[in-house]
Every structure is written in C-alpha cells, then in structure tokens.
Write a protein that holds these residues in place. Sequence first.
Motif, PDB file in Angstrom:
ATOM      1  N   ASP A 291       0.739  -1.165   0.001  1.00 40.39           N
ATOM      2  CA  ASP A 291       0.007  -0.083  -0.108  1.00 40.39           C
ATOM      3  C   ASP A 291       0.899   1.344   0.016  1.00 40.39           C
ATOM      4  OD1 ASP A 291      -2.270  -1.733   0.076  1.00 40.39           O
ATOM      5  OD2 ASP A 291      -2.691  -1.311   2.096  1.00 40.39           O
TER       6      ASP A 291
ATOM      7  N   GLN B  92       0.809   3.769  -3.254  1.00 35.64           N
ATOM      8  CA  GLN B  92       0.782   5.400  -2.972  1.00 35.64           C
ATOM      9  C   GLN B  92       1.651   6.198  -3.388  1.00 35.64           C
ATOM     10  OE1 GLN B  92       0.355   6.611   1.064  1.00 35.64           O
ATOM     11  NE2 GLN B  92      -0.870   8.490   0.432  1.00 35.64           N
TER      12      GLN B  92
ATOM     13  N   THR C  39       1.989   5.970  -7.592  1.00 35.38           N
ATOM     14  CA  THR C  39       1.070   6.759  -8.053  1.00 35.38           C
ATOM     15  C   THR C  39       1.228   8.436  -8.139  1.00 35.38           C
ATOM     16  OG1 THR C  39      -0.656   5.019  -7.476  1.00 35.38           O
ATOM     17  CG2 THR C  39      -1.417   7.132  -7.937  1.00 35.38           C
ATOM     18  N   THR C  40       1.928   8.743  -7.038  1.00 33.58           N
ATOM     19  CA  THR C  40       2.156  10.224  -6.765  1.00 33.58           C
ATOM     20  C   THR C  40       3.461  10.508  -7.804  1.00 33.58           C
ATOM     21  OG1 THR C  40       1.468  10.346  -4.732  1.00 33.58           O
ATOM     22  CG2 THR C  40       2.742  12.053  -5.229  1.00 33.58           C
TER      23      THR C  40
END
Length: 274
Positions: A75, A79, A82-83
């Motif tokens: 996770d 994250q 993705t950023t």
Amino acid sequence: MPSQQLGLSPAQETLFLTLCARAMDSTEPNPILGDTLAAAVADRIAEDTGYDFAKLKLTPSLVASTALRAKKLDDVIHQFVTTHPDAIVVDLGCGLDTRLARCTPPSGVDWYDVDLPEVTDLRQRYLPDRSHLVAADVTEPNWSQALPDDRPAMIVAEGLLPFLPGDSFQTMIRQLVTRLSAGELALNGYTRFAAWAMKYHPSIKALGIDAAQGFDDPHEPEHWDAGLTLVAEQLLTRAPEVAAFPQPVRALTRLMARSTAMSRQGTRILHYRF
C-alpha cells in the motif's frame, strides 16, 4: 532438497518462509494478500527441486502476519508510485517476493530487486519479470552505484533488518539515502525483544538462524545521519484485516492491540521520508 544444494545459506533460505506464507494465505477462503503467483512459484520449486516446505513449520500466526505486512508495504509503495510515476523502487533483500506483480506500477517506474547473487539466480529461474536485478551484498560499499540517482526513490526492506550484523543495516541505509536524491523508506520494524525472540520461533529454529537486530523507538532512525523523518508507524495488531485472521490468532491479536507496547512487539510498518 537441502538448502546447500540450492546454493542458499540458512539466512537466505528465509525467502522460502515468506514465499510459503504468502502461498498459504492465497489458499484461504478469505485471503489477506491473495498472492496466487507466490503459490504458483512455490509449487514449481517443490516440483523441480523436491524442497520440503513442510519443514519450515509455518504457524497460522506467521502466515497471517506475513500476508498482512506485505499488504501494508504494498500500500505504501502503491501510493508513492501513483504520486511519482517516474520513480524507482528499490526492494532490498527481495528474495522471491512477487511485489512487482502485486503493485503493478506505472510504466515509467523502474523497479530494482536487490539480493545476493545466489538469490537473484534463483529469482531469474522462477520469477522472471520486468525488474532490474541487482546481485549484491548490501553490507558492501558501492553496490548502490547500479541505481539512478536523479529520480524519486521508494526503498522497501521487508524482513531484512534482523538478519544483518551489527549496525550494517543503518550503515547501508545511510549510504543508500546519500546516493539517492529524495524519496521514502518503508520497512517492517522489529523491537530489540522481538528480534531476539525470533530465534525461538519454530520456523526460524528450523533453519538454525540467530536473528538479533531491532530497535524500539520508531524515531531512532532519525538519528542515523540519513536525513530520515518518520511519516507513520502502523501497528498491525490494529489493522482492519485482523478480522480475517484465524482463531485463536485473531483473539490474541485483538488483545495485544489494546496496548501500544505489546503491539510493537508484533508486526509494525515504519514509513520514513528523506
């Protein structure tokens, strides 16, 4: 098949512990991680080599906690990429982890799987993917020259801390962070007591490993001269996925969750920024 015939030391053989735990979780009616690729890889190794996974003596507690810590680390990575779709991911002590397949990062992300040459050879045989394999001893200087230094970096270290001698883990992190421009570090942290107690766990005893490294205060790495800042400490006894743990592991975990001190003796995910 003995680990010597596979070219693995007892410490390297721990990669079968995590592989088998993720494989076993995937066969549960309500899996926590659901890593079916891990199950396929384990089956191939057993068929090809005759390796006896049963000797590892995996308990329901170890299976559940291993699956949960992998999920929470995934996770954090998901994250980050993705950023930062142009990032690199550096998986230290990757073993036979199928994390790249689970995280499915954007095409602009370059993934570096780092482990000793004996392990990367095994990985090439059983887990070909699009990662860049770095065959290296992370306690040796200069191995990080294989990594680009001009992109955001996500460093992940799952299960590595207790098996590195002395202060070599923090030295390695300090050298790695100095090499890279900026990014984040995620690891599963062990307290000193938890690391000491690991050697009495049936699975660790089965491999004859003397694990010993850990730290209690999640802020301690901020004093490693590596420019780390704590982002979060996740105490996994309090994770909602505990509802999927088998009994009596679920009840015991929820009992531990009432105490922060007790929860820290279990699995925790530590997340830093640099």
